[in-house]
Design an enzyme around this catalytic site. Sequence first.
Site, PDB file in Angstrom:
ATOM      1  CE  LYS B  83      -3.898   2.064   2.547  1.00 42.81           C
ATOM      2  NZ  LYS B  83      -4.763   1.958   3.764  1.00 42.81           N
ATOM      3  CB  SER B 158      -7.960   3.844   2.980  1.00 45.65           C
ATOM      4  OG  SER B 158      -7.096   3.147   3.861  1.00 45.65           O
ATOM      5  CB  SER B 182      -8.282   1.110   5.813  1.00 39.82           C
ATOM      6  OG  SER B 182      -8.961   2.351   5.858  1.00 39.82           O
TER       7      SER B 182
END
Lengths: 486, 492, 99
Positions: B83, B158, B182
Amino acid sequence: MSKNSKLVQGYEVVIGFETHAQLSTKSKIFSRASTAFGAEPNTQACAVDLALPGTLPVMNKGAVERAIQFGLAVGSHVAERSIFARKNYFYPDLPKGYQISQFEIPVVQGGSVEFFLGEEKMSVRLVRAHLEEDAGKSLHEDFIGQSGIDLNRAGTPLLEIVTEPDMRSSLEAVAYAKELHKIVTWIGICDGNMQEGSFRCDANVSVRKPGEPLGTRREIKNLNSFKFMQQAIDFEIRWQIEEIEDGRKIQQATVLFDPDTGETRAMRTKEDAADYRYFPDPDLPPLCISREWVASVQADMPELPRLMAARFVADYGLPEYDATTLTQSKAMGSYFEATAKACGQPKLASNWIMGELSRRLNMGDSAIENSPVSAHQLGALISRIADGMVSNNAARQVFDALWTGDGKDVDAVIEAKGLRQMNDSGALEKIVDEVLAANAKNVEEYRAGKDKAFNALVGQIMKASKGKANPAQVNELLKARLTTAG
Amino acid sequence: MNQAMNKDLHDLSVLALSAHLRDKKISAVEAAQHFLTRSRAHSQLGAYLAMNEDVTLAQARAADARLAAGTGGTLEGVPMAHKDIFVTKDFPTTAGSKILEGYNSPFDSTVVANFQREGVVCLGKLNCDEFAMGSSNENSAYAPARNPWDTSRIPGGSSGGSAVAVAARLAPAVTGTDTGGSIRQPASFCGITGIKPTYGRASRYGMVAFASSLDQAGPMARSAEDCALLLSAMCGPDLDRDSTSLDMPAEDFSRSLTQSVDGLRIGVPKEFFGDGLSADVRAAIDNALKEYEKLGAKLVPIELPRTELSIPVYYIIAPAEASSNLSRFDGVKFGHRSKNYRDLSEMYRESRTEGFGDEVKRRIMIGAYVLSHGYYDAYYLQAQKIRRMIADDFQQAFKVCDVIAGPVAPTVAWHLGDHGNDPLADYLADIFTLPASLAGLPGMSVPVGLGEGGMPVGMQLIGNYFSEAKLLGAAHQLQLATDWHLAKPATV
Amino acid sequence: MSLTPIDIQRIAQLAQLRLDEPTSARMLTQINGFFDIVEQMRAVDTTGVDPLAHPVAAMQDIQLRLRDDVVSEPNQREANQKSAPAVERGLFLVPKVIE
């Protein structure tokens, strides 16, 4: 609270201090970068100090230890549990956009700083002392229309020491600052270098008519010399009184002192950042200090100046004044003790150190640590004065020889320079008789009751003995001679 | 390497893949090239924000050398993507924000370094909501990521790019971060498995901070078995770098995988099954719970009475911390600096206004407000107190159950733009993931079938502190008995 | 209670953000929408409850870890400044700071 509230033009002056003492750790408070002064710009600002994305703070044990030492030195409560908080504001020398400090629960709570102002004993109460990180520096020179930011200083550990508004004059304020400076350097938590900003004082100054509530204060920032401190505060006091006398209100403000003009002026920045939005730093759990840790720090604490002075009075029978003077620095204190022990004459030792030695040191403004005359040598010399081998005048000559390095061993110097007092009575009697014979006039005058004549004879005898005669012995002999025979 | 192998390479589990690598059935370079090719071919999904073939292949060659020398780590040669919240030396890091466009970190985050130490090869950086603020990945400053099950839908957020990469087989496994859900919510929306460990298990050093007291890294893959393997590699104390890192030895989170769930007490919070829960999701969850009962687990009704309160509590605490964490983005030391300013404060204001997106600005505003003078006690402090109550509620619940099960989200993935200008809709959809986040508890999402529009549904499993192994075991047992986790998008 | 446009401007200034009129208006509506659900939270009786600042503190006592006072960060100026907007002679340049 001080009792010597002297009014200025009918106004009472009220002063409180906030002092930022840089702690003498090797590494920064939350990073492993060096705190050494004077490195190339940003070469000692690591990723954490620069607040690069993803970096986090990790607390330096050395900084906490120094906070504990300070707390113990000024009789404060060292909190079992204190909290680091974020003080949020934007400034180019503040890389994270917040300063990690302590807000609601500081590590050091209460305490007081005591000192003498002339004869009067003063005590200034401390509100708190808390740990926080220093900011970087903005350099304004030679960057056309721009400032250069050096973050080497960012993250240097600070202890911010806050007093109650207990001081009533610039003199008292400076005396407090000097005592605080003495304490932090004495226990070694701060190098005290004011030019390099290791010990920075902010003074909160206000004035009021006696009995009235506290007036609006203005904060004078970064007073980095004791001289400027007094000038700045005195100027600020006069300025505030004039404002009030002219019917204007004092606005709370942060001001800077300009040594060149000798005036203070309000700062233009940081005024809008009043709302700091303090909150506990989620990156740092509570700081917990065990009583065991405090005890072990206590055990390693050096004797503090006030206690050492008290001990000098009690153990060596020194006057307060001598004791205070001899504890200006740890080195001076131990020099005195070594000397006193070597000669068993504390008061004489005190006189010599505060007199001849200090005079010589001041001339070459060198510190007592590197005095050419060791405590041992001075002790030996004082012993020789005490046992009457040398007179005070002769002793000064010996001291001079030791100082310049002409000699090392006191007795050797005395012999070499022939400064030994004449103690063999035979030789002295001979001189006395000669002088009496040569000064029949004085003898008669003395017998006629003129004491002056006696002194004249003593003088003659000392002269004849080239100063080596022991005055006490001379008096004795002379009296004997004059009362008998004749 | 035979064709079948090549074709199926991307369907291999991490476990199988690393076995093949160790047995030299395939090389790290072949594996890396395969996933790079797939990732480029599916670029329309918007999974990646940064790729660099040279860097990836160099790492793969180094891995092959170690494999040849027999000195490889537990994941030697396994390709993974991270990420874009994790800073990396070899790839730019943006956190999905314009304000960090082109930012190059001088160091690797601890999590990335831990994976490297085990021999992982990095495929690139994955799309996410700006500074991990969002539930749809639509807050990415670059491009929205799209759900491979239906590209008109959001993948969740997210960690949206992360979930897409795994679901579309663009990477066998990835990292994600979870502040309020997330990892769990996008895992649920994309039909994969993901776990957020106990707060403090994984180092936060090198994670671009959103909300410091909530941020936690975790792995996302296709099975609990793989997640256990990955979690063991990425966690461990980071005492020198992160003051909130737990001082507990690294663990083998695979140790309880084989443990039967017979007699396991599964707490079912009634608040997770209220009117807000859509019928299709409820059906899938009930179905999965029945499976657990078949396996001998017992369902225990429990209460988490402050579930609804967790929304305001979270959306006060997280923005408060974020407003402070994002102050460092001021255009002085790194990141975007505006061209339009006349003085310092204009430089600050313009740089931040141009650099931050709407949602980030909104949260900075909320955060600054609740911390500002006169409001702190009423909002921030009150929220922190209720946070304690929420954590206590869980401890009550764990007196009568071993794990807690419920939905991850009230619905399946919605369509891009559905929540348009209504950020509150996003906030409300986080209701089931926020409580565990506020308490710092480990939580995971496990695929349990399909719902409306053939979209995946995830079941949330929440464990007590430090009980990740137990959680992963329970999930693995379910995945041994069912094949929901094997379902994949038609397009893949 | 709900925020006013003045609040929005005040906070925007604190946060160093510039909000033009439409943005400011939109922001006001959205934030007030959120503060409606905050009301239920304010109503909760929390007397005697300790705020929970660090989640794991709910489970076990936590205290700040202290590291030894050792310098181990080498000079990384070049690497640290490679993403800096403006640098001269190792200094970060900013518009003049006026004190």
